[in-house]
Design an enzyme around this catalytic site. Structure first.
Site, PDB file in Angstrom:
ATOM      1  N   HIS A 153      -9.747   2.528   0.030  1.00 29.23           N
ATOM      2  CA  HIS A 153      -9.758   1.388   0.945  1.00 29.23           C
ATOM      3  C   HIS A 153     -10.902   1.485   1.972  1.00 29.23           C
ATOM      4  O   HIS A 153     -10.694   1.196   3.159  1.00 29.23           O
ATOM      5  CB  HIS A 153      -8.402   1.289   1.634  1.00 29.23           C
ATOM      6  CG  HIS A 153      -8.016  -0.091   2.055  1.00 29.23           C
ATOM      7  ND1 HIS A 153      -8.762  -0.844   2.941  1.00 29.23           N
ATOM      8  CD2 HIS A 153      -6.971  -0.873   1.698  1.00 29.23           C
ATOM      9  CE1 HIS A 153      -8.163  -2.009   3.122  1.00 29.23           C
ATOM     10  NE2 HIS A 153      -7.082  -2.057   2.376  1.00 29.23           N
ATOM     11  N   GLU A 209     -11.733  -3.324  -3.155  1.00 31.68           N
ATOM     12  CA  GLU A 209     -10.721  -2.374  -3.623  1.00 31.68           C
ATOM     13  C   GLU A 209     -10.476  -2.609  -5.101  1.00 31.68           C
ATOM     14  O   GLU A 209      -9.879  -3.615  -5.480  1.00 31.68           O
ATOM     15  CB  GLU A 209      -9.414  -2.588  -2.847  1.00 31.68           C
ATOM     16  CG  GLU A 209      -9.540  -2.461  -1.354  1.00 31.68           C
ATOM     17  CD  GLU A 209      -8.518  -3.341  -0.630  1.00 31.68           C
ATOM     18  OE1 GLU A 209      -7.310  -3.162  -0.845  1.00 31.68           O
ATOM     19  OE2 GLU A 209      -8.933  -4.213   0.152  1.00 31.68           O
ATOM     20  N   HIS A 225       0.782  -1.238   0.000  1.00 32.51           N
ATOM     21  CA  HIS A 225       0.000   0.000   0.000  1.00 32.51           C
ATOM     22  C   HIS A 225       0.817   1.293   0.000  1.00 32.51           C
ATOM     23  O   HIS A 225       0.511   2.245   0.725  1.00 32.51           O
ATOM     24  CB  HIS A 225      -0.967   0.003   1.184  1.00 32.51           C
ATOM     25  CG  HIS A 225      -2.109  -0.976   1.050  1.00 32.51           C
ATOM     26  ND1 HIS A 225      -2.588  -1.430  -0.152  1.00 32.51           N
ATOM     27  CD2 HIS A 225      -2.880  -1.584   2.016  1.00 32.51           C
ATOM     28  CE1 HIS A 225      -3.595  -2.275   0.061  1.00 32.51           C
ATOM     29  NE2 HIS A 225      -3.794  -2.391   1.345  1.00 32.51           N
ATOM     30  N   GLN A 244      -9.946  -6.346  -5.153  1.00 33.68           N
ATOM     31  CA  GLN A 244      -9.540  -7.115  -3.980  1.00 33.68           C
ATOM     32  C   GLN A 244     -10.750  -7.205  -3.057  1.00 33.68           C
ATOM     33  O   GLN A 244     -11.272  -6.194  -2.593  1.00 33.68           O
ATOM     34  CB  GLN A 244      -8.379  -6.404  -3.245  1.00 33.68           C
ATOM     35  CG  GLN A 244      -7.783  -7.203  -2.092  1.00 33.68           C
ATOM     36  CD  GLN A 244      -6.678  -8.174  -2.522  1.00 33.68           C
ATOM     37  OE1 GLN A 244      -6.223  -8.135  -3.677  1.00 33.68           O
ATOM     38  NE2 GLN A 244      -6.249  -9.035  -1.616  1.00 33.68           N
TER      39      GLN A 244
HETATM   40  C1  GAL Z   1      -5.923  -5.079   2.142  1.00 30.48           C
HETATM   41  C2  GAL Z   1      -4.997  -6.217   1.981  1.00 30.48           C
HETATM   42  C3  GAL Z   1      -4.974  -6.978   3.292  1.00 30.48           C
HETATM   43  C4  GAL Z   1      -4.593  -6.068   4.427  1.00 30.48           C
HETATM   44  C5  GAL Z   1      -5.466  -4.839   4.417  1.00 30.48           C
HETATM   45  C6  GAL Z   1      -5.036  -3.817   5.428  1.00 30.48           C
HETATM   46  O1  GAL Z   1      -5.949  -4.318   0.964  1.00 30.48           O
HETATM   47  O2  GAL Z   1      -5.395  -7.051   0.914  1.00 30.48           O
HETATM   48  O3  GAL Z   1      -4.097  -8.077   3.203  1.00 30.48           O
HETATM   49  O4  GAL Z   1      -3.244  -5.718   4.305  1.00 30.48           O
HETATM   50  O5  GAL Z   1      -5.455  -4.227   3.178  1.00 30.48           O
HETATM   51  O6  GAL Z   1      -5.037  -4.307   6.720  1.00 30.48           O
END
Ligand code: GAL
Length: 381
Positions: free
Chosen positions: A214, A346, A140, A318
């Protein structure tokens, strides 16, 4: 903020700046403009940079609050089948709690959302090294990704509804990425009850880019999301290793617990998943293939009747069921965020695209313009 405030609204400036649909020349779309946007102070970062909170309201009373720190959607109030408004996103009541760190609640994520294997990639013959901040990988956008910077904000009310224009210049080398990247994200709360997000960027050196939002949703407002009925318009997904890096394969979801091609409760096959903590955290390959705006997902919450559809120009999504929420964070109104009490959808390019030639490219080159759109559309059933 440069809006010209009519005399009658001037007194409101003590608490915030209101740009209303019809009233304001120069910043609104004139008499066709719909809804309002209001700006208030939301505190300061540790470095002393002021943060603003914008409240967007459409003519149906839907309210989205978005702050300039991380471009975070802090609140989103949408009606149920009886017209009752509920805030359907996770977040905190004040800036300080966001500054303490959180799992990207409501945030704009970049320069590269999701994972880059071992925090390494090679581009145009040069090797780049990113901060490793998630097991052995980069996640990220790094230690201080786009979710942790203060964006420049500008409110506007147009014919489509109120919008917040956020801009940020990510310098060459920031978080290890090449090129000065100029990013604009426009959030519009449309009169069709959509939260529309337009992402635009240009660069002066080739760079990977993958921007997303997110937000953690719970269409009932609180409780477990395992009863939410999900349809994903994706027949395939990208399998991963146990650090969530794609193996490079693209496999069918048919016959696996990942199959949401027909409406299925999020919790229906949870116990068949492996992994600790258990839950969905998978990139789906959208049938649309990306490029043009297409329906990617539909979620229905049976008790409230709230429905959320996700449209995107991106090739992937995602689906994440808040597996790492463990009850240690208490959010707005004292809500404790436990595992599986929220879901994220996402929209994105596939994880670790920069290291997989067979995935749609995530490279933006000088002279090109990155443009992606995602729409979260709310209705009831
Ligand atoms: C998502 C990711 C997860 C986790 C989350 C934040 O986008 O796929 O594995 O990292 O963000 O806690």
């Amino acid at each position: 903020m440069k809006e010209h405030i009519p005399f009658l609204l001037a007194t409101l400036m003590a608490v915030g700046t209101v740009v209303s649909g019809a009233a304001i020349a120069g910043t609104s779309g004139g008499h066709h403009a719909k809804g309002t946007i209001q700006r208030t102070g939301f505190g300061k970062t540790a470095e002393g940079t002021p943060v603003d909170l914008y409240t967007l309201t459409n003519t149906h009373g839907i309210v989205a609050k978005i702050m300039t720190y991380g471009g975070v959607v802090t609140e989103l109030h949408v009606p149920d089948k009886d017209g009752k408004m509920t805030d359907v996103v996770d977040g905190f009541d004040n800036l300080d709690q966001y500054l303490k760190g959180d799992p990207y609640f409501g945030a704009l994520v970049g320069r590269v959302a999701n994972r880059v294997a071992k925090g390494k990639f090679t581009l145009d013959g040069a090797d780049y090294v990113l901060a490793v901040n998630n097991g052995p990988n980069a996640l990220h956008g790094g230690l201080k990704g786009f979710d942790k910077v203060v964006w420049k904000g500008q409110g506007h009310v147009g014919a489509a509804g109120p919008s917040l224009h956020l801009s940020y210049l990510s310098a060459d080398g920031e978080e290890g990425y090449p090129g000065n990247l100029s990013v604009t994200v426009v959030y519009t709360l449309t009169d069709n009850n959509e939260l529309k997000i337009d992402y635009t960027a240009t660069t002066d050196k080739a760079t990977p880019i993958n921007l997303t939002n997110h937000s953690y949703f719970n269409l009932a407002g609180t409780g477990d999301v395992t009863n939410h009925i999900l349809t994903l318009y994706a027949d395939k997904y990208t399998p991963t290793d146990d650090t969530l890096i794609p193996t490079g394969e693209i496999k069918p979801v048919a016959g696996t617990p990942l199959d949401f091609t027909t409406p299925t409760a999020m919790g229906a096959h949870l116990d068949q998943l492996t992994g600790d903590p258990k839950g969905y955290d998978h990139n789906y390959v959208l049938n649309s293939g990306g490029k043009k705006l297409a329906l990617a997902a539909r979620v229905e919450e049976p008790t409230s009747g709230r429905v959320m559809e996700v449209y995107t120009t991106q090739p992937g999504i995602q689906f994440y069921t808040g597996n790492f929420l463990d009850g240690t964070l208490t959010g707005k109104g004292g809500t404790v965020y436990n595992i599986h009490t929220a879901f994220c959808l996402e929209t994105q390019h596939f994880p670790d695209s920069v290291n997989h030639k067979n995935f749609p490219t995530s490279i933006l080159k000088p002279g090109e313009t990155y443009h992606q759109t995602t729409v979260y559309k709310f209705s009831t059933k």
